[in-house]
Design a protein around this motif. Sequence first.
Motif, PDB file in Angstrom:
ATOM      1  N   GLN A 127     143.522  60.042  -5.768  1.00  0.00           N
ATOM      2  CA  GLN A 127     142.813  61.283  -6.110  1.00  0.00           C
ATOM      3  C   GLN A 127     141.965  61.760  -4.930  1.00  0.00           C
ATOM      4  OE1 GLN A 127     140.741  60.269  -9.767  1.00  0.00           O
ATOM      5  NE2 GLN A 127     142.524  60.789 -11.008  1.00  0.00           N
ATOM      6  N   ASP A 128     141.267  60.802  -4.303  1.00  0.00           N
ATOM      7  CA  ASP A 128     140.400  61.157  -3.167  1.00  0.00           C
ATOM      8  C   ASP A 128     141.213  61.727  -2.002  1.00  0.00           C
ATOM      9  OD1 ASP A 128     138.211  60.262  -4.532  1.00  0.00           O
ATOM     10  OD2 ASP A 128     138.030  58.370  -3.432  1.00  0.00           O
ATOM     11  N   HIS A 129     142.465  61.275  -1.858  1.00  0.00           N
ATOM     12  CA  HIS A 129     143.286  61.706  -0.720  1.00  0.00           C
ATOM     13  C   HIS A 129     144.273  62.802  -1.098  1.00  0.00           C
ATOM     14  CE1 HIS A 129     141.526  58.108   1.093  1.00  0.00           C
ATOM     15  NE2 HIS A 129     141.710  58.772   2.216  1.00  0.00           N
ATOM     16  N   THR A 130     143.941  63.524  -2.177  1.00  0.00           N
ATOM     17  CA  THR A 130     144.701  64.723  -2.546  1.00  0.00           C
ATOM     18  C   THR A 130     143.846  65.934  -2.188  1.00  0.00           C
ATOM     19  OG1 THR A 130     145.687  63.517  -4.393  1.00  0.00           O
ATOM     20  CG2 THR A 130     145.848  65.930  -4.453  1.00  0.00           C
ATOM     21  N   VAL A 131     144.436  66.883  -1.504  1.00  0.00           N
ATOM     22  CA  VAL A 131     143.664  68.080  -1.124  1.00  0.00           C
ATOM     23  C   VAL A 131     143.344  68.888  -2.381  1.00  0.00           C
ATOM     24  CG1 VAL A 131     144.771  68.180   1.157  1.00  0.00           C
ATOM     25  CG2 VAL A 131     145.715  69.535  -0.734  1.00  0.00           C
ATOM     26  N   ALA A 132     142.291  69.687  -2.332  1.00  0.00           N
ATOM     27  CA  ALA A 132     141.962  70.578  -3.450  1.00  0.00           C
ATOM     28  C   ALA A 132     143.164  71.470  -3.741  1.00  0.00           C
ATOM     29  CB  ALA A 132     140.745  71.425  -3.092  1.00  0.00           C
ATOM     30  N   GLY A 133     143.547  71.538  -5.007  1.00  0.00           N
ATOM     31  CA  GLY A 133     144.721  72.325  -5.387  1.00  0.00           C
ATOM     32  C   GLY A 133     146.028  71.560  -5.241  1.00  0.00           C
ATOM     33  N   GLY A 134     145.944  70.322  -4.765  1.00  0.00           N
ATOM     34  CA  GLY A 134     147.146  69.506  -4.606  1.00  0.00           C
ATOM     35  C   GLY A 134     147.505  68.776  -5.896  1.00  0.00           C
ATOM     36  N   TYR A 135     148.643  68.082  -5.847  1.00  0.00           N
ATOM     37  CA  TYR A 135     149.234  67.512  -7.071  1.00  0.00           C
ATOM     38  C   TYR A 135     149.435  66.004  -6.966  1.00  0.00           C
ATOM     39  CZ  TYR A 135     150.534  72.333  -8.264  1.00  0.00           C
ATOM     40  OH  TYR A 135     150.506  73.669  -8.566  1.00  0.00           O
ATOM     41  N   ASN A 136     149.262  65.319  -8.087  1.00  0.00           N
ATOM     42  CA  ASN A 136     149.689  63.920  -8.252  1.00  0.00           C
ATOM     43  C   ASN A 136     150.759  63.879  -9.341  1.00  0.00           C
ATOM     44  OD1 ASN A 136     146.599  61.942  -7.804  1.00  0.00           O
ATOM     45  ND2 ASN A 136     147.755  63.226  -6.390  1.00  0.00           N
ATOM     46  N   LEU A 137     151.831  63.162  -9.056  1.00  0.00           N
ATOM     47  CA  LEU A 137     152.883  62.919 -10.058  1.00  0.00           C
ATOM     48  C   LEU A 137     152.968  61.410 -10.266  1.00  0.00           C
ATOM     49  CD1 LEU A 137     155.379  63.742 -11.801  1.00  0.00           C
ATOM     50  CD2 LEU A 137     156.757  63.421  -9.720  1.00  0.00           C
TER      51      LEU A 137
END
Length: 188
Positions: free
Chosen positions: A116-126
């Motif tokens: 989560q910390d290494h996801t850019v704002a507006g980015g996605y985790n699947l």
Amino acid sequence: MNDLNTRYGLNPAHSEVVEACRIIEPCDALDMGCSNGRNALYLSQLGFNVTAVDANPNAINMLRSIVAQENIRNIQPQLYDINQASLDADYGFIACTVTLMFIDSSRVDAVLSDMQDHTVAGGYNLIVCAMDTDVYPCPMNFPFTLKPDQLSTIYEGWDLVKYNEDPGTMHNGAQLQFATLLARKPVA
Ligand SMILES: C[S@@+](CC[C@H](N)C(=O)[O-])C[C@H]1O[C@@H](n2cnc3c(N)ncnc32)[C@H](O)[C@@H]1O
């Protein structure tokens, strides 16, 4: 778009990766637990810049060989133990399909927090991960399984583009529930 997969005897990309790519624009992507690269190759052909990590040297070497033979510029295969929870770059898309259940259960919170910390704002985790529930006790001896609502709770505050805990079937025919989550990080 799965022609490279066919050429190298790989399965097509995971159906949830294919579905996610209908809404996610090409960006820096991380394939966590990439195995020999079925998802990374798919993402690469769509124009994503893919970091593909796995702890299995044979899998990474096979992907490196494909990348070299095909002169692919936008996949970086890396040996990495997900248990470390020490990502060193930020991504617009992090995919972790049928891999989280192989992680040390004591490290899962740290791994998800690091993702989560290494996801850019507006980015996605699947994430697609096996569950262990009263209705569908997990018949496999995975180091980790999710409980009902556990994953959605961890992603509170994110936009849950897709979330379900549907029953599914493993390659070996075992029936169990899987949590499937596609979540978008809020734009601050
Ligand atoms: C079932 S495969 C899933 C591969 C791929 N994500 C897919 O959808 O086809 C699980 C992968 O997780 C990798 N894996 C398991 N534990 C790992 C760890 N601690 N760090 C990195 N990779 C790991 C395995 O080597 C294997 O390639």
